[in-house]
Design a protein around this motif. Sequence first.
Motif, short mmCIF file in Angstrom:
data_model
loop_
_atom_site.label_atom_id
_atom_site.label_comp_id
_atom_site.label_asym_id
_atom_site.label_seq_id
_atom_site.Cartn_x
_atom_site.Cartn_y
_atom_site.Cartn_z
N VAL A 1 -4.24 -0.93 13.31
CA VAL A 1 -4.25 -2.18 14.06
C VAL A 1 -5.68 -2.42 14.53
O VAL A 1 -6.44 -1.47 14.67
N PHE A 2 -6.03 -3.68 14.74
CA PHE A 2 -7.44 -3.93 15.06
C PHE A 2 -7.62 -5.01 16.10
O PHE A 2 -6.92 -6.01 16.13
N THR A 3 -8.57 -4.75 16.99
CA THR A 3 -8.96 -5.73 17.99
C THR A 3 -10.47 -5.61 18.17
O THR A 3 -11.14 -5.03 17.31
N ALA A 4 -10.99 -6.14 19.26
CA ALA A 4 -12.44 -6.18 19.41
C ALA A 4 -12.84 -5.96 20.86
O ALA A 4 -12.00 -6.00 21.76
N ALA A 5 -14.13 -5.77 21.08
CA ALA A 5 -14.64 -5.61 22.44
C ALA A 5 -15.01 -6.95 23.06
O ALA A 5 -15.34 -7.01 24.25
N THR A 6 -14.97 -8.03 22.28
CA THR A 6 -15.28 -9.37 22.85
C THR A 6 -14.21 -10.38 22.46
O THR A 6 -13.66 -10.33 21.36
N ASP A 7 -13.98 -11.32 23.36
CA ASP A 7 -13.02 -12.40 23.08
C ASP A 7 -13.49 -13.27 21.92
O ASP A 7 -12.68 -13.70 21.09
N ALA A 8 -14.78 -13.51 21.85
CA ALA A 8 -15.29 -14.41 20.80
C ALA A 8 -15.00 -13.83 19.41
O ALA A 8 -14.57 -14.55 18.50
N PHE A 9 -15.19 -12.52 19.27
CA PHE A 9 -14.91 -11.93 17.96
C PHE A 9 -13.41 -11.87 17.69
O PHE A 9 -12.95 -12.17 16.58
N ALA A 10 -12.64 -11.50 18.72
CA ALA A 10 -11.17 -11.43 18.54
C ALA A 10 -10.64 -12.79 18.11
O ALA A 10 -9.79 -12.90 17.23
N LYS A 11 -11.20 -13.86 18.70
CA LYS A 11 -10.75 -15.21 18.33
C LYS A 11 -11.09 -15.53 16.89
O LYS A 11 -10.27 -16.06 16.14
N ALA A 12 -12.32 -15.21 16.49
CA ALA A 12 -12.73 -15.52 15.12
C ALA A 12 -11.94 -14.71 14.10
O ALA A 12 -11.63 -15.19 13.01
N ASN A 13 -11.57 -13.49 14.45
CA ASN A 13 -10.94 -12.59 13.48
C ASN A 13 -9.42 -12.66 13.52
O ASN A 13 -8.77 -12.47 12.50
N THR A 14 -8.85 -12.90 14.71
CA THR A 14 -7.39 -12.85 14.83
C THR A 14 -6.79 -14.01 15.64
O THR A 14 -5.61 -13.99 15.98
N ASN A 15 -7.64 -14.99 15.99
CA ASN A 15 -7.16 -16.21 16.65
C ASN A 15 -6.51 -15.96 18.02
O ASN A 15 -5.56 -16.64 18.39
N CYS A 16 -6.99 -14.98 18.75
CA CYS A 16 -6.50 -14.76 20.11
C CYS A 16 -7.54 -13.97 20.91
O CYS A 16 -8.48 -13.44 20.33
N THR A 17 -7.35 -13.90 22.21
CA THR A 17 -8.28 -13.13 23.04
C THR A 17 -7.99 -11.63 22.89
O THR A 17 -6.96 -11.24 22.32
N VAL A 18 -8.87 -10.82 23.44
CA VAL A 18 -8.66 -9.37 23.40
C VAL A 18 -7.36 -9.01 24.12
O VAL A 18 -6.53 -8.24 23.61
N ALA A 19 -7.15 -9.58 25.31
CA ALA A 19 -5.94 -9.27 26.08
C ALA A 19 -4.68 -9.67 25.30
O ALA A 19 -3.72 -8.90 25.23
N GLU A 20 -4.71 -10.85 24.70
CA GLU A 20 -3.56 -11.29 23.89
C GLU A 20 -3.35 -10.36 22.70
O GLU A 20 -2.22 -10.02 22.35
N SER A 21 -4.45 -9.95 22.07
CA SER A 21 -4.31 -9.09 20.89
C SER A 21 -3.74 -7.73 21.29
O SER A 21 -2.92 -7.16 20.58
N LEU A 22 -4.13 -7.22 22.46
CA LEU A 22 -3.59 -5.92 22.89
C LEU A 22 -2.08 -6.01 23.12
O LEU A 22 -1.34 -5.08 22.79
N GLN A 23 -1.64 -7.14 23.64
CA GLN A 23 -0.19 -7.35 23.83
C GLN A 23 0.52 -7.35 22.48
O GLN A 23 1.54 -6.69 22.30
#
Length: 309
Positions: free
Chosen positions: A109-131
């Motif tokens: 599974v993958f997420t990021a250390a920044t919201d901007a990257f998480a949005k570009a890569n998975t269309n959500c914020t880091v907090a949303e992606s962790l959920q």
Amino acid sequence: EARERVRIVEVGPRDGLQNESAVIPPAVKVELINRLTEAGLDIIESGSFVSPKWVPQMAGTAEVLKTMQRRKGRHYPVLVPNLKGLEILLDLLSEQPASEVPYTDEIAVFTAATDAFAKANTNCTVAESLQRLEAVTKRATKEGLRVRGYVSVVIDCPYSGKVDPVKVKDVTQALLDMGCYEVSLGDTVGTGNPTTVGKMLRTVLDGGIPASVLAGHYHDTYGMGVSNILTSLEHGLRTFDSSVGGLGGCPYSPGATGNVATEDVLYALRGSQYAPPGDLNAIAEVGTWISKALNRTNSSRVGKALEAR
Ligand code: HMG
Ligand code: MG
């Protein structure tokens, strides 16, 4: 007793190929995985169950898993971004006769250390992606799959600049807490050097996360991949991701090149107590072959040197 020997996670068939714009026939992907298995690599990331609208190149992963050779005791992890991807994978696994070696026993599974990257890569914020990933990790674990986590942009973010190592530590801890057995720290852009990577690792380790559950995933854009691995070794890390022929890049990290080449890592560690399994010459031949098959120049310095001999 501390493990000295390095564990290589070969990510060429996934990270390496996902960024190629021309459609790569499944047969070529299968041959790449088979050749890497043959060359002695025991963990080979083999594809992704992501949205084909986002990364078209990985659309054929089910077919790849079905046709490639799988050896008992080896691992062929695949990326899964959400429950939908996990369901597709679980359906595939359930079609298999119990007597066969499973298509895979591990997801990433993958997420990021920044919201901007998480949005570009998975269309959500880091907090949303962790959920999102917590649900995926819980379900996958229940189904008997191991789960590995990735944190992208641990040094620099292509959209929001320099990254705070404390953020890397927090996201890593969240992935471990939800059940990931290991977290791979991605220098997605490849701008890190031994000073910045060392500082980032120091923060993560001082935050109470043991080196034994960390991996280094260093893109080689600035040629620092091997140096960053040697620095990571000093910090106690023993697992590194690399890509045969230095293939790859992330579709959502403009200008970033491939992972540090598997050949370069093996050569750097040759003769040391860290030397990982895998036949350098055989792997270099795979790098030469896949570079030709994709019509690119071999990005491995060691691979090129061996070609010239
Ligand atoms: P979204 O558009 O917000 O999601 O994308 P959605 O739920 O609205 O779905 C959009 C469409 O995709 C729908 O289809 C879904 O059904 C379908 P439609 O109804 O429009 O026909 N869909 C799927 N299809 C197949 N499998 C799925 C799936 N999910 C949705 N799993 C989403 C959100 C996370 C899905 C998307 O952003 C995505 O797939 N992102 C993945 C991007 C990616 O693969 N990036 C590269 C890998 S990460 C990386 O390289 C970094 C790493 O190497 C470490 C490092 O270097 O830093 C690991
Ligand atoms: Mg990567």
